[in-house]
Scaffold this motif. Structure first.
Motif, PDB file in Angstrom:
ATOM      1  N   THR A 121       0.837  -1.197   0.000  1.00 25.51           N
ATOM      2  CA  THR A 121       0.000   0.000   0.000  1.00 25.51           C
ATOM      3  C   THR A 121       0.869   1.242   0.000  1.00 25.51           C
ATOM      4  OG1 THR A 121      -1.814   1.162   1.105  1.00 25.51           O
ATOM      5  CG2 THR A 121      -0.220   0.057   2.534  1.00 25.51           C
ATOM      6  N   GLU A 122       0.385   2.275  -0.643  1.00 23.15           N
ATOM      7  CA  GLU A 122       1.038   3.581  -0.600  1.00 23.15           C
ATOM      8  C   GLU A 122       0.560   4.256   0.686  1.00 23.15           C
ATOM      9  OE1 GLU A 122       3.018   6.788  -0.717  1.00 23.15           O
ATOM     10  OE2 GLU A 122       3.393   5.391  -2.366  1.00 23.15           O
ATOM     11  N   PRO A 123       1.482   4.527   1.633  1.00 28.58           N
ATOM     12  CA  PRO A 123       1.039   5.036   2.935  1.00 28.58           C
ATOM     13  C   PRO A 123       0.331   6.393   2.881  1.00 28.58           C
ATOM     14  CG  PRO A 123       3.430   5.084   2.774  1.00 28.58           C
ATOM     15  CD  PRO A 123       2.925   4.343   1.573  1.00 28.58           C
TER      16      PRO A 123
ATOM     17  N   SER B 200      -2.395   3.854   5.109  1.00 29.10           N
ATOM     18  CA  SER B 200      -1.233   3.329   5.821  1.00 29.10           C
ATOM     19  C   SER B 200      -1.642   2.294   6.861  1.00 29.10           C
ATOM     20  CB  SER B 200      -0.489   4.470   6.518  1.00 29.10           C
ATOM     21  OG  SER B 200      -1.273   4.976   7.588  1.00 29.10           O
TER      22      SER B 200
ATOM     23  N   HIS C   3       4.659  -0.841   3.110  1.00 25.56           N
ATOM     24  CA  HIS C   3       4.497   0.530   2.619  1.00 25.56           C
ATOM     25  C   HIS C   3       5.404   0.747   1.417  1.00 25.56           C
ATOM     26  CE1 HIS C   3       2.819   2.565   6.508  1.00 25.56           C
ATOM     27  NE2 HIS C   3       1.954   1.752   5.941  1.00 25.56           N
TER      28      HIS C   3
ATOM     29  N   GLU D 137       9.057   4.783   1.850  1.00 25.37           N
ATOM     30  CA  GLU D 137       9.356   3.859   2.954  1.00 25.37           C
ATOM     31  C   GLU D 137       9.879   2.510   2.475  1.00 25.37           C
ATOM     32  OE1 GLU D 137       6.486   3.610   6.160  1.00 25.37           O
ATOM     33  OE2 GLU D 137       5.635   5.531   5.510  1.00 25.37           O
TER      34      GLU D 137
END
Length: 134
Positions: free
Chosen positions: A8-10, A14, A51, A55
């Protein structure tokens, strides 16, 4: 019990958002291989949350709170979703660089297929992530 890694893209959603919400529906998966893996998730399976973006690390674990089911927003039975609940955050995130060099983790799909959003993890890989993240 099987184990998976979900990416997932934070800035979009998140692990902290999952902890705050206590439950979410994991949707938006379009890649055929990722959908194949998502269809094999079962209620109770462990999910490492990774993430993406700056990250590039596994930051916590969740648990599948449902079996896969068709995304009710799309009306396409091939596009499935899974409900997730948080399990625990890692004290130390496990970065992609470690996945590329660690003898156990480099065998998972993450270093080889970095754009795949859902992938399986072996029991040994889960143990290794837990140890490195402790």
């Amino acid at each position: 019990m099987a184990a998976f890694l979900f990416k997932t893209e934070p800035s979009t959603y998140s692990f902290a958002d999952l902890v705050r919400d206590r439950r979410t529906t994991w949707d938006g998966v379009k890649n055929p291989v990722a959908l194949k893996h998502l269809r094999s998730v079962a209620r109770g399976d462990l999910v490492a949350i990774y993430h993406t973006g700056d990250e590039k690390s596994v930051v916590g674990f969740a648990v599948a709170d449902s079996d896969p089911y068709p995304d009710p927003k799309l009306g396409d039975p091939k596009r499935v979703v899974v409900d997730l609940a948080p399990r625990r955050a890692l004290k130390t995130p496990v970065p992609l660089a470690v996945f590329r060099t660690d003898v156990v983790l480099k065998t998972c799909d993450l270093p080889r297929l970095p754009r795949l959003s859902v992938m399986t993890l072996s029991a040994a890989q889960v143990v290794r992530i837990e140890k490195l993240g402790a």
